[in-house]
Design a protein around this motif. Structure first.
Motif, mmCIF file in Angstrom:
data_model
loop_
_atom_site.group_PDB
_atom_site.id
_atom_site.type_symbol
_atom_site.label_atom_id
_atom_site.label_comp_id
_atom_site.label_asym_id
_atom_site.label_seq_id
_atom_site.Cartn_x
_atom_site.Cartn_y
_atom_site.Cartn_z
ATOM 1 N N PHE A 61 40.031 33.087 48.352
ATOM 2 C CA PHE A 61 38.566 32.995 48.396
ATOM 3 C C PHE A 61 37.926 34.213 47.736
ATOM 4 C CE2 PHE A 61 34.743 34.113 51.035
ATOM 5 C CZ PHE A 61 33.886 33.194 50.459
ATOM 6 N N VAL A 62 38.448 35.409 48.027
ATOM 7 C CA VAL A 62 37.934 36.635 47.409
ATOM 8 C C VAL A 62 38.060 36.560 45.890
ATOM 9 C CG1 VAL A 62 38.371 39.110 47.116
ATOM 10 C CG2 VAL A 62 38.328 38.109 49.414
ATOM 11 N N GLN A 63 39.217 36.135 45.418
ATOM 12 C CA GLN A 63 39.455 36.044 43.982
ATOM 13 C C GLN A 63 38.491 35.046 43.330
ATOM 14 O OE1 GLN A 63 43.200 34.277 42.566
ATOM 15 N NE2 GLN A 63 43.501 36.099 41.329
ATOM 16 N N ARG A 64 38.265 33.916 43.998
ATOM 17 C CA ARG A 64 37.361 32.896 43.437
ATOM 18 C C ARG A 64 35.924 33.409 43.375
ATOM 19 N NH1 ARG A 64 34.000 28.988 45.583
ATOM 20 N NH2 ARG A 64 34.766 29.242 47.718
ATOM 21 N N VAL A 65 35.472 34.076 44.435
ATOM 22 C CA VAL A 65 34.107 34.592 44.467
ATOM 23 C C VAL A 65 33.876 35.584 43.328
ATOM 24 C CG1 VAL A 65 32.510 36.044 45.775
ATOM 25 C CG2 VAL A 65 33.753 34.217 46.928
ATOM 26 N N ARG A 100 39.512 45.873 40.887
ATOM 27 C CA ARG A 100 39.581 45.691 39.439
ATOM 28 C C ARG A 100 38.455 44.833 38.874
ATOM 29 N NH1 ARG A 100 46.095 44.390 39.631
ATOM 30 N NH2 ARG A 100 46.758 46.506 40.192
ATOM 31 N N SER A 101 37.615 44.303 39.748
ATOM 32 C CA SER A 101 36.550 43.430 39.279
ATOM 33 C C SER A 101 35.486 44.221 38.515
ATOM 34 C CB SER A 101 35.893 42.713 40.463
ATOM 35 O OG SER A 101 34.782 41.965 40.034
ATOM 36 N N PRO A 102 34.996 43.692 37.386
ATOM 37 C CA PRO A 102 33.916 44.360 36.644
ATOM 38 C C PRO A 102 32.566 44.216 37.326
ATOM 39 C CG PRO A 102 34.485 42.291 35.587
ATOM 40 C CD PRO A 102 35.475 42.481 36.689
ATOM 41 N N VAL A 103 32.466 43.333 38.330
ATOM 42 C CA VAL A 103 31.213 43.123 39.045
ATOM 43 C C VAL A 103 31.054 44.211 40.112
ATOM 44 C CG1 VAL A 103 29.876 41.493 40.428
ATOM 45 C CG2 VAL A 103 31.429 40.647 38.666
ATOM 46 N N ALA A 123 37.951 49.250 48.992
ATOM 47 C CA ALA A 123 38.084 48.784 47.606
ATOM 48 C C ALA A 123 36.727 48.581 46.951
ATOM 49 C CB ALA A 123 38.885 47.487 47.562
ATOM 50 N N CYS A 124 35.678 48.366 47.774
ATOM 51 C CA CYS A 124 34.331 48.162 47.236
ATOM 52 C C CYS A 124 33.725 49.499 46.811
ATOM 53 C CB CYS A 124 33.450 47.501 48.292
ATOM 54 S SG CYS A 124 33.973 45.821 48.755
ATOM 55 N N GLU A 125 32.760 49.435 45.903
ATOM 56 C CA GLU A 125 32.121 50.647 45.386
ATOM 57 C C GLU A 125 31.259 51.336 46.436
ATOM 58 O OE1 GLU A 125 30.204 49.932 41.583
ATOM 59 O OE2 GLU A 125 31.564 48.248 41.242
ATOM 60 N N ARG A 126 30.586 50.562 47.277
ATOM 61 C CA ARG A 126 29.753 51.144 48.329
ATOM 62 C C ARG A 126 30.057 50.439 49.647
ATOM 63 N NH1 ARG A 126 23.598 52.066 46.772
ATOM 64 N NH2 ARG A 126 23.909 53.663 48.370
#
Length: 460
Positions: A61-65, A100-103, A123-126
């Motif tokens: 689900f995370v990968q799809r989002v 690794r996501s560019p978003v 893993a998230c930026e904030r």
């Protein structure tokens, strides 16, 4: 005057043209930025009771989002995290996808981010946290939650992993190491021999999080997000995958698959056991497929292995290459199904594969050794009645073979083939092993199957 008027006309025309050109350039240059500010994905990562949030279905689900957000050029993805933890391999898979996501990615710890949930947040930026939230207690337990002591190798690997992740995100690696390793001591924060878990206020003081927010509105305001919020929920297939990829559920499904298929092989016709076995297999292999972890190749390899094993047991005399290839194919398919994400606990897939092969062997032995002597098995599985109430013997075209003598064409263990008066028939013993070539006598007729016993000749 004419010159001046002409100049003015040209000047006005040039000004309009310049304005239009500038406007086009502005729109061209800033259109991507305007598009990026259009959508904010809000994805909830919460526990399923008894299963947990950090499972393979959730990782899918995370990968799809993230993929959909990138394709739609979303401004950001906010992951609302409320979990006790879950599988390490699934966590690593999801963590890598987020990192690794560019978003732009933001974590909102709405209540708790314990164990594997710490990695997803980090893993998230904030990171933002609810006023009553907590984060920490991320000690790995490769042997399960009831294990008294964690594996030192696993702790070392996870600690190095979380420290590297914290450094990459500009956070204090020592604080996060204290969430993983009991031996880490942080003066004024954590004593040796304990795991670090922080309240919302304490996490803010130690800069583990970027702020405290009471809900979605405050998270978006503090993150400076102004776009339209789109809530993304797991699909039915991702929810199903979360359940059927759970280790305990996999064990039950494989047991039902082996039981149903072997029971179907041992009884005439096709019925409920075969349906249960096939559906169970589809759930086991289909769960990984729905989670995006494998194709249908493992299932095909498993079916080939089972076919080879059936041929070895019921058709080909002796135990040789066919049986070995069958077991190897089934083992290989299970390994492909269970292998981890190349990062941690890579031997677990091998151990699980051996366990499931042992489970299959146990089910097979149950059939070969116990069921042929069980009265209920004989009554339900082998003594069919015809519509007219005739017994299986009376309805069978082989009724005339009762008492006939012949020889075992193949090994009977207990099923195989016999030759009687130059013709070959399907047959089975009453659980005893009969080697190929041994003299047999038809002791019973069950539909189209002959039940034989080893012929015991009296000594002259």
């Amino acid at each position: 005057m004419g010159c001046s008027s002409g100049w003015l006309r040209k000047s006005a025309s040039g000004t309009v043209q310049a304005a239009v050109t500038t406007g086009v350039m502005v729109v061209f240059l800033f259109a991507p930025a305007l598009a990026l500010a259009g959508t904010i994905f809000w994805a909830s990562l919460k526990d399923i009771p008894g299963i947990g949030a950090v499972e393979w279905g959730m990782a899918s689900f995370v990968q799809r989002v993230l993929k959909e957000a990138e394709e739609e050029r979303a401004e950001a993805v906010v992951f609302e995290i409320d979990t006790l933890g879950g599988r390490v391999d699934a966590m690593l898979f999801a963590k890598d996808a987020i990192f690794r996501s560019p978003v732009k990615t933001i974590a909102f710890v709405n209540s708790k981010a314990w164990s594997a949930g710490v990695f997803l947040a980090l893993a998230c930026e904030r990171i933002f946290i609810a006023p009553d939230g907590s984060i920490g207690a991320s000690e790995p337990r490769s042997g399960g939650e009831d294990t008294e002591k964690p594996d030192p190798k696993a702790v070392s690997a996870i600690r190095a992993h979380i420290e590297a992740l914290a450094e990459a995100r500009g956070r204090d690696p020592q604080i996060f190491a204290g969430m993983v390793d009991r031996e880490v001591e942080i003066p004024g924060v954590k004593e040796q021999g304990t795991l670090l878990t922080l309240s919302a206020q304490r996490a803010l003081e130690l800069t583990v999080v970027d702020g405290i927010a009471r809900g979605q509105k405050e998270v978006l305001e503090r993150a400076g997000l102004r776009g339209e919020v789109v809530t993304v929920d797991p699909s039915w297939s991702e929810t199903l995958a979360r359940v059927v990829t759970y280790p305990a559920v996999v064990s039950i499904l494989l047991f039902l698959a082996f039981l149903g298929i072997f029971l179907e092989i041992m009884t005439p016709g096709f019925g409920v056991p075969g349906i249960v076995g096939i559906v169970s297999l589809l759930f086991v292999f289909g769960g990984r497929y729905l989670a995006g972890l494998s194709g249908w190749e493992p299932l095909l390899l498993f079916l080939v292995g089972m076919l080879l094993l059936i041929l070895e047991i019921f058709v080909i005399p002796g135990f040789g290459v066919t049986g070995v290839l069958g077991i190897a194919a089934m083992g290989g398919s299970l390994y492909l199904l269970l292998r981890t994400t190349e990062q941690l606990f890579s031997l677990n897939a091998i151990f699980e594969t051996l366990w499931y092969l042992a489970l299959a062997g146990g089910v097979l032995l149950l059939f070969l050794l116990f069921l042929p002597y069980n009265p209920l098995w004989r009554q339900l599985g082998l003594r069919e009645q015809s519509p007219k109430g005739e017994s299986a013997l009376e309805a069978s075209p082989y009724a005339g073979l009762l008492g006939k003598e012949g020889r075992a064409k193949t090994v009977l263990r207990p099923a195989g083939m016999v030759e009687i008066e130059g013709k070959v028939y399907d047959a089975m013993s009453r659980g005893e092993f009969i080697a190929a070539g041994e003299a047999v006598v038809v002791d019973e007729v069950r539909g189209n199957v002959l039940v034989v016993r080893r012929e015991r000749r009296s000594a002259s």
